[in-house]
Write an enzyme that holds these catalytic residues in place. Structure first.
Site, PDB file in Angstrom:
ATOM      1  N   PRO A   1      14.894  76.049  26.856  1.00 47.28           N
ATOM      2  CA  PRO A   1      14.240  75.011  27.697  1.00 47.28           C
ATOM      3  C   PRO A   1      12.960  75.545  28.312  1.00 47.28           C
ATOM      4  CG  PRO A   1      16.270  75.818  28.745  1.00 47.28           C
ATOM      5  CD  PRO A   1      16.119  76.519  27.433  1.00 47.28           C
TER       6      PRO A   1
ATOM      7  N   GLU B   1      34.755  87.292  32.180  1.00 51.05           N
ATOM      8  CA  GLU B   1      33.467  87.968  32.246  1.00 51.05           C
ATOM      9  C   GLU B   1      33.303  88.573  33.637  1.00 51.05           C
ATOM     10  OE1 GLU B   1      28.660  87.134  32.201  1.00 51.05           O
ATOM     11  OE2 GLU B   1      30.019  85.493  31.786  1.00 51.05           O
ATOM     12  N   PHE B   2      32.878  89.826  33.658  1.00 52.40           N
ATOM     13  CA  PHE B   2      32.652  90.519  34.918  1.00 52.40           C
ATOM     14  C   PHE B   2      31.293  91.202  34.905  1.00 52.40           C
ATOM     15  CE2 PHE B   2      37.284  90.689  34.336  1.00 52.40           C
ATOM     16  CZ  PHE B   2      37.702  90.123  35.523  1.00 52.40           C
TER      17      PHE B   2
ATOM     18  N   PRO C   1      29.514  94.656  36.154  1.00 54.46           N
ATOM     19  CA  PRO C   1      30.034  95.989  36.462  1.00 54.46           C
ATOM     20  C   PRO C   1      29.999  96.256  37.962  1.00 54.46           C
ATOM     21  CG  PRO C   1      28.251  96.111  34.865  1.00 54.46           C
ATOM     22  CD  PRO C   1      28.325  94.707  35.335  1.00 54.46           C
TER      23      PRO C   1
ATOM     24  N   ARG D   1      19.475  85.672  25.167  1.00 56.79           N
ATOM     25  CA  ARG D   1      18.130  86.054  25.589  1.00 56.79           C
ATOM     26  C   ARG D   1      18.153  86.579  27.006  1.00 56.79           C
ATOM     27  NH1 ARG D   1      13.163  82.472  27.401  1.00 56.79           N
ATOM     28  NH2 ARG D   1      14.436  82.586  29.259  1.00 56.79           N
TER      29      ARG D   1
END
Length: 152
Positions: free
Chosen positions: A152, A15-16, A18, A105
């Site tokens: 939560p 995961e990066f 941009p 979310r």
């Protein structure tokens, strides 16, 4: 080699966020390409989309797919996302050949500490997923990051 993790084989994804500059983009694509050329390449590359970086996120995904030949996934948050904006992002995905999504979310938009939903937005990831399925059918493969017991 290969595999999707279903046969007990280990796999990973990256995961990066941009990049903010053209040099940052070249650096990131170079790094992603090195991972893609490794003996154990990632199963996919995920780029985080948000209002501040939407165009850059899409360009980075397209480059990762084209230059590095890796599967790509758009990481899409509900934060401040209206239905109109979602349609724009999803239409851009279709045009770019990106059909894998990670929906969540998301956190409050900085500097706020309160999460708020736009009037024409999505309160939870499941609302965005339902919207995508109603409007786009099975066009996209969708993963969800969520809280099994509720937020939560």
């Amino acid at each position: 080699g290969g595999g999707g993790g279903g046969g007990g084989e280990a796999f990973y994804a990256l995961e990066f966020f941009p990049p903010n500059t053209p040099d940052g983009a070249r650096n990131l694509i170079s790094r992603v390409d090195r991972f893609g050329q490794s003996a154990s390449p990632p199963l996919w590359v995920d780029i985080t989309w948000c209002l501040d970086n939407g165009k850059t996120a899409m360009e980075t995904l397209v480059a990762a797919k084209a230059v590095c030949g890796l599967a790509v996934q758009l990481h899409l948050s509900c934060t401040n996302l209206s239905k109109e904006m979602a349609d724009g992002v999803l239409d851009d995905c279709i045009e770019a050949g990106i059909f894998s999504l990670l929906i969540l979310r998301g956190d409050p938009q900085h500097p706020s500490t309160e999460w708020t939903c736009p009037d024409d937005g999505f309160k939870q990831a499941k609302d965005l997923v339902s919207y995508i399925r109603r409007k786009y059918g099975k066009t996209f493969s969708i993963a969800v990051a969520g809280h099994p017991g509720g937020l939560p």
